[in-house]
Motif scaffolding. Structure first.
Motif, PDB file in Angstrom:
ATOM      1  N   LYS A 179      15.784  33.521  88.395  1.00 50.56           N
ATOM      2  CA  LYS A 179      15.173  33.578  86.969  1.00 50.56           C
ATOM      3  C   LYS A 179      14.365  32.395  86.520  1.00 50.56           C
ATOM      4  CE  LYS A 179      16.758  35.062  82.304  1.00 50.56           C
ATOM      5  NZ  LYS A 179      15.906  36.332  82.040  1.00 50.56           N
ATOM      6  N   TYR A 180      14.785  31.123  87.023  1.00 44.40           N
ATOM      7  CA  TYR A 180      14.262  29.963  86.494  1.00 44.40           C
ATOM      8  C   TYR A 180      13.682  29.159  87.593  1.00 44.40           C
ATOM      9  CZ  TYR A 180      17.326  31.276  82.565  1.00 44.40           C
ATOM     10  OH  TYR A 180      17.904  31.865  81.695  1.00 44.40           O
ATOM     11  N   ALA A 203      29.246  28.511  80.690  1.00 43.06           N
ATOM     12  CA  ALA A 203      28.028  28.235  80.047  1.00 43.06           C
ATOM     13  C   ALA A 203      27.894  27.286  79.314  1.00 43.06           C
ATOM     14  CB  ALA A 203      27.571  29.561  79.447  1.00 43.06           C
ATOM     15  N   ILE A 219      17.631  26.225  78.458  1.00 44.03           N
ATOM     16  CA  ILE A 219      18.359  27.378  78.448  1.00 44.03           C
ATOM     17  C   ILE A 219      19.571  27.249  77.442  1.00 44.03           C
ATOM     18  CG2 ILE A 219      19.277  29.314  79.637  1.00 44.03           C
ATOM     19  CD1 ILE A 219      17.920  27.777  82.301  1.00 44.03           C
ATOM     20  N   SER A 220      19.430  28.332  76.462  1.00 45.34           N
ATOM     21  CA  SER A 220      20.426  28.246  75.550  1.00 45.34           C
ATOM     22  C   SER A 220      21.849  28.599  76.337  1.00 45.34           C
ATOM     23  CB  SER A 220      20.546  29.049  74.400  1.00 45.34           C
ATOM     24  OG  SER A 220      20.434  30.330  75.030  1.00 45.34           O
ATOM     25  N   GLU A 221      23.209  28.496  75.508  1.00 41.45           N
ATOM     26  CA  GLU A 221      24.438  28.619  76.120  1.00 41.45           C
ATOM     27  C   GLU A 221      24.509  30.211  75.973  1.00 41.45           C
ATOM     28  OE1 GLU A 221      27.974  26.840  73.859  1.00 41.45           O
ATOM     29  OE2 GLU A 221      28.940  28.626  74.791  1.00 41.45           O
ATOM     30  N   SER A 222      24.047  30.786  74.983  1.00 42.44           N
ATOM     31  CA  SER A 222      24.162  32.322  74.914  1.00 42.44           C
ATOM     32  C   SER A 222      23.461  33.218  76.072  1.00 42.44           C
ATOM     33  CB  SER A 222      23.709  32.815  73.547  1.00 42.44           C
ATOM     34  OG  SER A 222      22.518  32.754  73.438  1.00 42.44           O
ATOM     35  N   GLU A 223      22.046  32.388  76.179  1.00 41.16           N
ATOM     36  CA  GLU A 223      21.217  33.004  77.558  1.00 41.16           C
ATOM     37  C   GLU A 223      22.181  32.814  78.864  1.00 41.16           C
ATOM     38  OE1 GLU A 223      17.221  31.999  77.367  1.00 41.16           O
ATOM     39  OE2 GLU A 223      16.902  32.954  79.405  1.00 41.16           O
ATOM     40  N   LEU A 224      22.728  31.836  79.126  1.00 42.34           N
ATOM     41  CA  LEU A 224      23.444  31.487  80.024  1.00 42.34           C
ATOM     42  C   LEU A 224      24.789  32.529  80.292  1.00 42.34           C
ATOM     43  CD1 LEU A 224      23.271  27.627  80.238  1.00 42.34           C
ATOM     44  CD2 LEU A 224      22.305  29.231  81.749  1.00 42.34           C
ATOM     45  N   ARG A 225      25.408  32.586  78.997  1.00 44.15           N
ATOM     46  CA  ARG A 225      26.478  33.599  79.010  1.00 44.15           C
ATOM     47  C   ARG A 225      25.917  34.940  79.477  1.00 44.15           C
ATOM     48  NH1 ARG A 225      31.357  32.726  76.353  1.00 44.15           N
ATOM     49  NH2 ARG A 225      31.609  30.672  75.937  1.00 44.15           N
ATOM     50  N   SER A 226      24.763  35.394  79.187  1.00 42.19           N
ATOM     51  CA  SER A 226      24.306  36.714  79.418  1.00 42.19           C
ATOM     52  C   SER A 226      24.119  36.877  81.100  1.00 42.19           C
ATOM     53  CB  SER A 226      23.064  36.944  78.644  1.00 42.19           C
ATOM     54  OG  SER A 226      21.851  36.151  79.483  1.00 42.19           O
ATOM     55  N   LEU A 227      24.096  35.716  81.656  1.00 38.89           N
ATOM     56  CA  LEU A 227      23.977  35.797  83.246  1.00 38.89           C
ATOM     57  C   LEU A 227      25.300  35.589  83.729  1.00 38.89           C
ATOM     58  CD1 LEU A 227      20.818  33.276  83.576  1.00 38.89           C
ATOM     59  CD2 LEU A 227      20.681  35.595  83.361  1.00 38.89           C
TER      60      LEU A 227
END
Length: 294
Positions: free
Chosen positions: A147-148, A182, A168-176
DNA sequence: CTCCAGGAGATAT
DNA sequence: ATATCTCCTGGA
């Protein structure tokens, strides 16, 4: 062949680089490293720096080939795989002569090595490692890299770097699927980016100082710090104690009831300055069941 | 459905 | 200092 477009020819090192098919496999996919994967039996693909590299066991020896696009010297491969004579010296300093457990490990896993991986990427992987299995860590890492990170070859992507991860936000990392990890990655990224040169300076410090620095990061405790230092900082005295090693030491060295500081002390005294290498032998031998009949 | 992983951090004793 | 609990997720 189409592949010849991408790959240089296979090469090996002489006279004998001490690997066995089993120790090569354990070195690459046994849990110290998460960016090598098997593409055929005894044939793996991974990265050395920003170069895509393949490694295989053929004709009773290890062979390598590199992506043509990137110039990678054989010396860099040799360094990453710890193929220099220092390896033999380290083995020689381990107390296998007076330790039947270690002797059995060395007999069964001749050639097992600690890879010289980059510190930044190693820190990232081990921030993910808490309560996760090897395949899960590999999978999450692959998702984040794809992704990055920069595309290197086919489905192989580079580590994005902490600068990129800090965006990258914590919530975006959580989505991964990083889960509670995260927060570790997001917060550590902020700290690393805010201190220019700090992470890069760690390999230059003493083991004690380097560990103290890493422990400042959220998500880095004793175990993760020692993994990062051993696998990503070339600190061979680092002795990571996870639940497997903890149980193994109690069982094989009769340390039942010892607390973790006492176990670390035992490891340092008994295994010496290459304790981390001993740990890797012990870990793999235990994982593969070589110590059951002792 | 419940349990627990190759841990760390917070809280309570 | 040491013991327990919780935190995401996924596989047994």
């Amino acid at each position: 062949m189409k592949t010849e477009k991408f790959w240089g020819s296979w090469f090996a090192f002489k006279p004998d680089n001490l690997f066995s098919s089993l120790s090569l496999e354990e070195t690459l996919v046994g849990g110290q490293c998460f960016d090598w994967h098997e593409i055929a039996r005894f044939h793996w693909r991974g990265k050395v720096g920003k170069a895509v590299v393949e490694c295989r066991w053929k004709n009773e020896r290890a062979e390598w080939r590199c992506d043509k696009k990137i110039s990678l010297s054989e010396d860099q491969i040799a360094n990453y795989f710890w193929l220099d004579e220092d390896y033999g010296k380290a083995l020689n300093e381990l107390p296998w002569r007076s330790d039947a457990v270690l002797k059995k490990c060395l007999e069964n896993l001749k050639g097992l090595r600690i890879l010289r991986q980059p510190l930044d990427q190693t820190l990232f992987f081990f921030l993910l490692s808490s309560a996760k299995s090897i395949p899960q860590i590999q999978a999450i890492g692959k998702t984040v890299f794809q992704k990055y990170g920069e595309r290197l070859l086919e489905d192989i992507y580079a580590f994005p770097g902490w600068e990129r991860l800090s965006e990258i936000s914590e919530s975006e990392l959580r989505s991964l699927k990083l889960g509670y990890r995260a927060k570790y990655v997001a917060k550590s990224a902020q700290i690393i980016v805010s201190r220019k040169g700090w992470l890069e300076s760690i390999p230059e410090l003493s083991y004690e100082k380097a560990k103290k620095e890493l422990l400042c990061l959220p998500g880095v405790g004793e175990k993760v710090a020692d993994c990062v230092l051993l696998f990503g900082g070339n600190f061979l005295e680092a002795f990571p104690i996870d639940t497997w090693i903890e149980k193994s030491m109690e069982k094989r060295y009769c340390l039942h009831g010892w607390n973790s500081n006492q176990k670390i002390h035992f490891a340092r005294i008994h295994f010496g300055k290459f304790a981390g290498l001993a740990q890797q032998f012990l870990f793999s031998a235990e994982r593969l069941g070589f110590l059951e009949d002792l």
